[in-house]
Design a protein around this motif. Structure first.
Motif, mmCIF file in Angstrom:
data_model
loop_
_atom_site.group_PDB
_atom_site.id
_atom_site.type_symbol
_atom_site.label_atom_id
_atom_site.label_comp_id
_atom_site.label_asym_id
_atom_site.label_seq_id
_atom_site.Cartn_x
_atom_site.Cartn_y
_atom_site.Cartn_z
ATOM 1 N N ARG A 76 -4.855 9.874 2.430
ATOM 2 C CA ARG A 76 -3.751 10.721 2.887
ATOM 3 C C ARG A 76 -3.164 11.527 1.735
ATOM 4 N NH1 ARG A 76 1.794 8.421 5.833
ATOM 5 N NH2 ARG A 76 2.994 10.381 5.717
ATOM 6 N N VAL A 77 -2.871 10.852 0.625
ATOM 7 C CA VAL A 77 -2.251 11.545 -0.506
ATOM 8 C C VAL A 77 -3.202 12.574 -1.110
ATOM 9 C CG1 VAL A 77 -1.260 11.268 -2.813
ATOM 10 C CG2 VAL A 77 -0.682 9.629 -1.006
ATOM 11 N N ALA A 115 -5.076 -0.430 4.674
ATOM 12 C CA ALA A 115 -3.897 0.426 4.595
ATOM 13 C C ALA A 115 -3.878 1.198 3.275
ATOM 14 C CB ALA A 115 -2.626 -0.410 4.743
ATOM 15 N N GLY A 166 0.814 4.575 -2.552
ATOM 16 C CA GLY A 166 0.800 5.953 -2.077
ATOM 17 C C GLY A 166 1.916 6.776 -2.678
ATOM 18 N N TYR A 167 3.106 6.206 -2.813
ATOM 19 C CA TYR A 167 4.229 6.938 -3.410
ATOM 20 C C TYR A 167 3.959 7.265 -4.876
ATOM 21 C CZ TYR A 167 6.784 5.251 0.726
ATOM 22 O OH TYR A 167 7.189 4.960 2.010
ATOM 23 N N ARG A 203 1.615 10.087 -5.039
ATOM 24 C CA ARG A 203 2.314 11.348 -4.745
ATOM 25 C C ARG A 203 3.002 11.895 -5.992
ATOM 26 N NH1 ARG A 203 4.862 10.023 1.246
ATOM 27 N NH2 ARG A 203 3.176 11.010 2.462
ATOM 28 N N PRO A 214 0.794 -1.231 0.000
ATOM 29 C CA PRO A 214 0.000 0.000 0.000
ATOM 30 C C PRO A 214 0.826 1.280 0.000
ATOM 31 C CG PRO A 214 -0.978 -1.608 1.478
ATOM 32 C CD PRO A 214 0.332 -2.188 1.026
ATOM 33 N N HIS A 215 1.931 1.277 0.731
ATOM 34 C CA HIS A 215 2.721 2.514 0.752
ATOM 35 C C HIS A 215 3.320 2.815 -0.620
ATOM 36 C CE1 HIS A 215 6.000 -0.460 1.637
ATOM 37 N NE2 HIS A 215 6.697 0.359 0.863
ATOM 38 N N ARG A 225 -6.233 4.092 3.513
ATOM 39 C CA ARG A 225 -5.653 5.190 4.303
ATOM 40 C C ARG A 225 -4.641 5.982 3.479
ATOM 41 N NH1 ARG A 225 -5.609 1.138 8.374
ATOM 42 N NH2 ARG A 225 -3.369 0.766 8.055
ATOM 43 N N TRP A 226 -3.824 5.287 2.700
ATOM 44 C CA TRP A 226 -2.828 5.963 1.877
ATOM 45 C C TRP A 226 -3.492 6.831 0.809
ATOM 46 C CZ3 TRP A 226 1.988 7.428 1.874
ATOM 47 C CH2 TRP A 226 2.898 6.810 2.741
#
Length: 343
Positions: A297-298, A290, A257-258, A261, A253-254, A293-294
């Protein structure tokens, strides 16, 4: 200004569709699966699947000859006896075709191209040429589905590139699966895979309805494409509904997110009209939460808490999958829980 895309001629019973190996030549290792796909496409849609000249020359030849793969695409576009194009299977290196590709041929000979995963590279070149393209099943996946093409898949293809073009609502799949069947075992071709009852979609944020043209594909492949001459110009992203999916590489998941971004830094998220997130392949429930959430957030970082986002949509690396007409219009209505597409 909203980009304008040429709609390719619709496919009908009797259409001849070129089967293309634009990335992996893996098909020669599972020819029984290929034959099943050809047979099931004929039975369901009445199309004749025709292999492109180099499509069945094997993985070693196609890996060493990206120009031959591009030649197949050009051949299919120029050939008046070919009415549509379908990817046989994905891979990881269609980006190597870019130096040999003539985008002008796509616009001169607009034809329906169907595929996903690594076909994202080619789908994007159709959009860059101003021609709609179709993010949907490949020949060896849902079109060669064990026990026959799933009715959800057949309906999605017909609505996107067969029926007279008119708006239709996307709907969640009634059931889904990620079960891996052994394609090399011909005895399993008629054995239906186990399915899980459908669990619908999740609206992550947004309250107001929004509309834009569809653009997107596989995030890992878009990452490979990013920064190359094949990457769409900023104007092509303006006002778009992004349709993004992840592959069986299962990026955490992160990492998603990257990537988002990066889209925020390019201004893509700031100018987007909406976001469709596919059901993520092989994610656990914890990973799905997760991911959500990412994404929130982004989008908050990008100043887009208003962006309508629907997740768990059935396209990409899931079965059965929808066919999305990239370049077509999509309207997201969070309050009504509707996604309406105009192919």
């Amino acid at each position: 200004m909203t980009p304008h895309f040429i709609r390719p001629p619709r496919l009908t019973p009797g259409s001849r569709v070129a089967a293309l190996s634009l990335s992996s030549g893996f098909v020669t290792e599972v020819m029984n699966r290929y034959r099943a796909g050809v047979r099931q496409v004929a039975d369901t849609f009445g199309w004749e699947v025709v292999p492109a000249p180099n499509a069945l020359r094997g993985p070693d030849f196609l890996d060493a000859n990206p120009q031959a793969r591009t030649d197949d695409l050009h051949w299919a576009l120029r050939n008046p006896e070919i009415h549509g194009l379908v990817s046989i299977i994905g891979g990881d290196d269609s980006v190597r075709l870019l130096p040999y590709l003539d985008p002008g041929l796509i616009r001169q000979h607009p034809k329906a191209f169907l595929g996903y995963s690594d076909s994202t590279v080619t789908l994007m070149q159709f959009l860059r040429a101003g021609v709609m393209a179709y993010h949907g099943p490949s020949l060896l996946t849902d079109l060669a589905e064990n026990g026959g093409i799933h009715p959800f898949v057949a309906q999605g293809i017909c609505r996107a590139l067969v029926d007279d073009p008119s708006p239709f609502d996307l709907s969640p799949a009634p059931e889904w699966t990620q079960f891996r069947q052994d394609w090399e075992d011909e005895s399993l071709q008629e054995v239906r895979r186990p399915f899980t009852p459908g669990d619908g979609w999740t609206w992550l944020q947004g309250e107001q309805a929004a509309e834009g043209h569809l653009i997107g594909g596989c995030l890992e492949v878009l990452d490979m494409l990013n920064g190359t001459p094949g990457w769409p110009a900023p104007a092509l992203w303006d006002g778009a509904v992004l349709a993004l999916e992840t592959s069986n590489d299962v990026p955490p998941p992160h990492q998603v997110g990257y990537w988002l971004r990066n889209y925020a830094a390019q201004g893509i998220l700031g100018r987007a009209a909406g976001l469709l997130l596919a059901r993520p392949r092989d994610y656990t429930p914890e990973m799905v939460e997760a991911l959500f959430r990412w994404v929130r957030r982004v989008l908050a970082e990008a100043g887009r808490p208003d962006l309508p986002v629907v997740a768990g949509v059935d396209f990409g690396h899931t079965s059965p999958q929808l066919t999305l007409p990239l370049g077509g219009r999509a309207r997201l209505d969070p309050r009504a829980g509707r996604v309406t597409v105009t192919p």
